[in-house]
Design a protein around this motif. Structure first.
Motif, PDB file in Angstrom:
ATOM      1  N   PRO A 341     -59.293 -55.955   2.305  1.00 26.99           N
ATOM      2  CA  PRO A 341     -58.193 -55.675   1.362  1.00 26.99           C
ATOM      3  C   PRO A 341     -57.947 -54.181   1.178  1.00 26.99           C
ATOM      4  CG  PRO A 341     -59.577 -57.440   0.516  1.00 26.99           C
ATOM      5  CD  PRO A 341     -60.282 -56.875   1.708  1.00 26.99           C
ATOM      6  N   TYR A 590     -54.249 -58.375  -2.426  1.00 27.71           N
ATOM      7  CA  TYR A 590     -54.898 -58.436  -1.112  1.00 27.71           C
ATOM      8  C   TYR A 590     -56.298 -59.030  -1.220  1.00 27.71           C
ATOM      9  CZ  TYR A 590     -51.209 -55.405   0.790  1.00 27.71           C
ATOM     10  OH  TYR A 590     -50.003 -54.887   1.210  1.00 27.71           O
ATOM     11  N   GLY A 591     -56.996 -58.695  -2.302  1.00 29.65           N
ATOM     12  CA  GLY A 591     -58.320 -59.245  -2.502  1.00 29.65           C
ATOM     13  C   GLY A 591     -58.291 -60.750  -2.705  1.00 29.65           C
ATOM     14  N   HIS A 594     -57.863 -62.625   0.469  1.00 27.50           N
ATOM     15  CA  HIS A 594     -59.035 -62.512   1.344  1.00 27.50           C
ATOM     16  C   HIS A 594     -60.228 -63.289   0.802  1.00 27.50           C
ATOM     17  CE1 HIS A 594     -61.816 -60.788   4.223  1.00 27.50           C
ATOM     18  NE2 HIS A 594     -62.557 -60.296   3.261  1.00 27.50           N
ATOM     19  N   THR A 605     -62.966 -60.619  -6.238  1.00 37.14           N
ATOM     20  CA  THR A 605     -61.918 -59.599  -6.186  1.00 37.14           C
ATOM     21  C   THR A 605     -62.107 -58.583  -7.299  1.00 37.14           C
ATOM     22  OG1 THR A 605     -60.330 -61.144  -5.202  1.00 37.14           O
ATOM     23  CG2 THR A 605     -59.426 -59.201  -6.315  1.00 37.14           C
TER      24      THR A 605
END
Length: 689
Positions: A341, A590-591, A594, A605
């Motif tokens: 991320p 993004y975290g 992922h 995250t």
């Protein structure tokens, strides 16, 4: 009175109107905090640590060596130094739902297992599930409390709600976590009266076929483990590595020759620390230059010649695709924070080349899931590589072959020859390879054979001990070994991060490499420098003064990921607090895509966003400085920002970082606390504002 007149030398020149106190905040010790890194927390590294413990530690008192008073004081001082600045043994509490729902049940599917130990009561799970989360949109961010016009947490009724979206559903067209997703309202709809409700929960899941088709090339992560039984085959030593076996068999025949004894591998426990006043076992007569001269003889260079071509002829180094990296921006492989991320975020800001976190070759071969997760790549990463570390050709070459077979989406593999941490160095890996060029040559040559057309790059430091730089002695040998690119961090292993990088020596290495290329008539390979890249001006000054093709950016990117935009546009960006907060929002999204959008993924995250904030809080906004360019090693006095958000983002209190993450991820679980690497951030005493 101007701020520059009231601040001591070495302190950041913050304008007087923003100063809270002229006393500098305790400096963050990166050396100490990095004493415990990803490899050090692995099972293999824990074993290595036990092996490296001082002999006699567990002996009965009668057998232990008696120490004098001065020796005891010296030992106590060393122990305090070892613990300075870092939180030892960090532990992060895992978050779980109150009802541990079966994965298949959470996707609205029937579980085929007769002995499944998880709950299959979907309705009961939804009744007890923690409230959904609503990530504030960019335009909803504020520069004052509560810093978002709409809170992240929404009522616990799981109905479609204005503005709620699931990051994974938006990218992939479906959410793998389905009913377990903390953003369920963003990809579900109510079952209307009279419609069939097979699950009995009043909701049905949504699927976006058009977005799912688009996601296959644009958003689906690459290099995921797909081979059935890969980890089992590795654990049971059944995974075939024919190319590595052939090369290692060739090396075995060379060991029978007298030349093989010229540079023996030192036992792990005998490799001394760079801080010890003991000569390294691989050094001859304590003279570093004698080692470089000894390995340059033609007779010894024959040890690195490849075996005769076989029916399965590997590419020769000259047949590897050339790397045209001149002028490109390069994000360094970064422990812990350099995850997928974060790399995506840096790519958004202009990073051209990215490299995954350092992975231990032995851990890859021992089927470590954590290590194999390091090779994952996002499609947005235009040029992506994997970094390996190891102390033996047997493990490094074999691991490279397995990675090449299982990870087709790699643009290069980098061999770490610069890691300074004790658990790597004392095992003969990382920066220890700088004093073992024969071993290094065997590793690189073997990697070239097994990787096919994947180029091999290396990352080195200037040397091991201060005043004994030896990286320049490796430069003429890089082409013979088949190195496709090299990065030189401008510090020795002993210096770690405590001194400014030596760009004059980096220039010397560049000159030696280019001279050897001209003499041999070989094509130039990219050479990058590294160290103290914290501004666009500093970056381009380093490039122009040293002749490197670019600068690998490490801590500069951790402190301000937008540095790549500054470099590309050759300007210094006085980024606003709202722009910085939006960057954190993007990192959260993004975290989640992922690590997952369920309760566990949200908490993971949160942890890594706080890891990123442990560096980003050090950024000093340009508008607060007396002069336009800050220096990486300047300490910041306590200051307030131009608005309340800027003050919050500058806080060195780890609890404030959790507060910032909650703007996008909702409140953390009960009793969850973020433990930073840097011990000075564990309390709010030094927090700005």
């Amino acid at each position: 009175m101007a701020a520059t007149a009231t601040l001591a030398s070495g302190n950041a020149p913050i304008k007087a109107e923003y100063l809270i106190s002229s006393k500098a905040v305790e400096i963050v010790d990166d050396d100490a905090a990095e004493g415990s890194t990803n490899p050090a927390t692995s099972e293999q590294a824990d074993l290595s640590k036990r092996e490296l413990e001082e002999d006699g530690e567990d002996d009965p008192p009668a057998k232990r060596q008696k120490l004098s008073g001065s020796q005891k004081r010296k030992l106590a001082k060393e122990e305090r130094k070892a613990k300075r600045g870092q939180n030892k043994g960090r532990r992060f509490k895992k978050a779980h739902d109150e009802v541990n729902l079966c994965w298949n049940a959470g996707r609205g599917m029937k579980c085929e297992k007769n002995d499944c130990r998880f709950s299959h009561d979907l309705k009961g799970y939804l009744d007890t599930k923690v409230a959904d989360i609503r990530i504030p949109h960019k335009e909803e961010l504020l520069a004052h409390p509560p810093f978002a016009s709409i809170p992240a947490e929404v009522p616990d009724d799981h109905i479609p709600r204005e503005g709620v979206f699931c990051p994974e559903f938006r990218e992939l067209g479906e959410c793998r976590y389905a009913f377990k997703c903390r953003f369920l309202a963003g990809h579900s709809e109510p079952v209307l009266d009279g419609e069939e409700d097979p699950l009995g929960v009043g909701l049905r899941l949504l699927y976006d076929a058009e977005q799912a088709a688009l996601a296959k090339n644009k958003f689906q992560e690459l290099n995921r483990l797909t081979s059935a039984g890969l980890l089992k085959d590795l654990r049971t030593r059944k995974y075939p590595t024919p190319k590595a076996d052939e090369y290692l068999a060739y090396l075995a025949t060379q060991r029978e020759e007298p030349l093989a004894a010229a540079e023996p591998e030192a036992p792990t426990a005998r490799i001394s620390s760079a801080d010890d006043n003991v000569s390294d076992p691989q050094r001859t007569n304590g003279d570093q230059s004698s080692l470089g001269e000894r390995v340059e003889t033609p007779e010894r260079r024959t040890k690195h010649e490849e075996p005769q071509d076989t029916s399965d002829v590997p590419l020769r180094p000259v047949e590897k695709p050339r790397l045209h990296w001149k002028g490109m921006t390069y994000l360094a492989p970064l422990t812990t924070v350099g995850n997928l991320p974060f790399r995506r975020l840096c790519v958004d800001y202009g990073a051209d080349i990215t490299c995954g976190e350092m992975g231990l070759a032995a851990s890859f071969l021992n089927a470590s899931r954590e290590e194999w997760s390091l090779v994952r790549r996002h499609p947005s990463e235009g040029i992506f590589g994997n970094q390996l570390a190891g102390n033996k050709a047997t493990t490094v070459v074999a691991a490279a072959e397995v990675i090449s077979q299982e990870c087709p989406n790699l643009d290069f593999v980098d061999l770490n020859c610069g890691c300074p941490i004790d658990l790597v160095y004392k095992n003969g890996a990382g920066s220890a390879l700088l004093d073992a060029p024969t071993k290094l040559g065997k590793m690189i040559t073997g990697m070239n054979r097994v990787l096919g057309d994947i180029p091999v790059t290396i990352k080195v430091r200037t040397g091991v001990k201060d005043g004994r730089n030896n990286a320049h002695r490796l430069m003429p040998r890089l082409h013979n070994w088949g190195v496709s690119a090299v990065t030189i961090h401008g510090r020795t292993r002993q210096q770690r991060y405590t001194k400014l990088a030596d760009w004059n020596y980096i220039k010397e290495c560049v000159d030696v490499l280019r001279a050897s290329e001209a003499e041999e008539g070989s094509s130039p390979i990219p050479i990058f420098g590294g160290g103290d890249a914290y501004s666009s001006q500093g970056y381009w000054e380093s490039v122009e003064s040293s002749g490197v093709d670019g600068v690998m950016v490490a801590r500069g990117a951790l402190i301000k990921p937008w540095i790549f935009t500054e470099i590309k546009e050759r300007r210094e960006w006085d980024i606003s607090s709202r722009e910085r907060l939006d960057s954190i929002r993007q990192l959260c999204e993004y975290g989640l895509t992922h690590w997952g959008t369920d309760t566990a993924g949200v908490n993971t995250t949160r942890r890594y966003v706080c890891e990123a904030l442990s560096f980003q809080h050090r950024y000093i906004p340009l508008g607060l400085l007396e002069r336009p360019i800050g220096v990486l090693n300047e300490r910041a006095p306590a200051y307030r920002g131009r608005d309340e958000l800027e003050t919050l983002l500058a806080s060195a209190d780890s609890k404030k970082w959790v507060e910032i993450s909650s703007i996008f991820l909702g409140p953390p679980p009960d009793h969850w606390d973020f433990q930073p690497k840097h011990r000075s951030n564990s309390t709010s005493e030094e927090a700005n504002g």
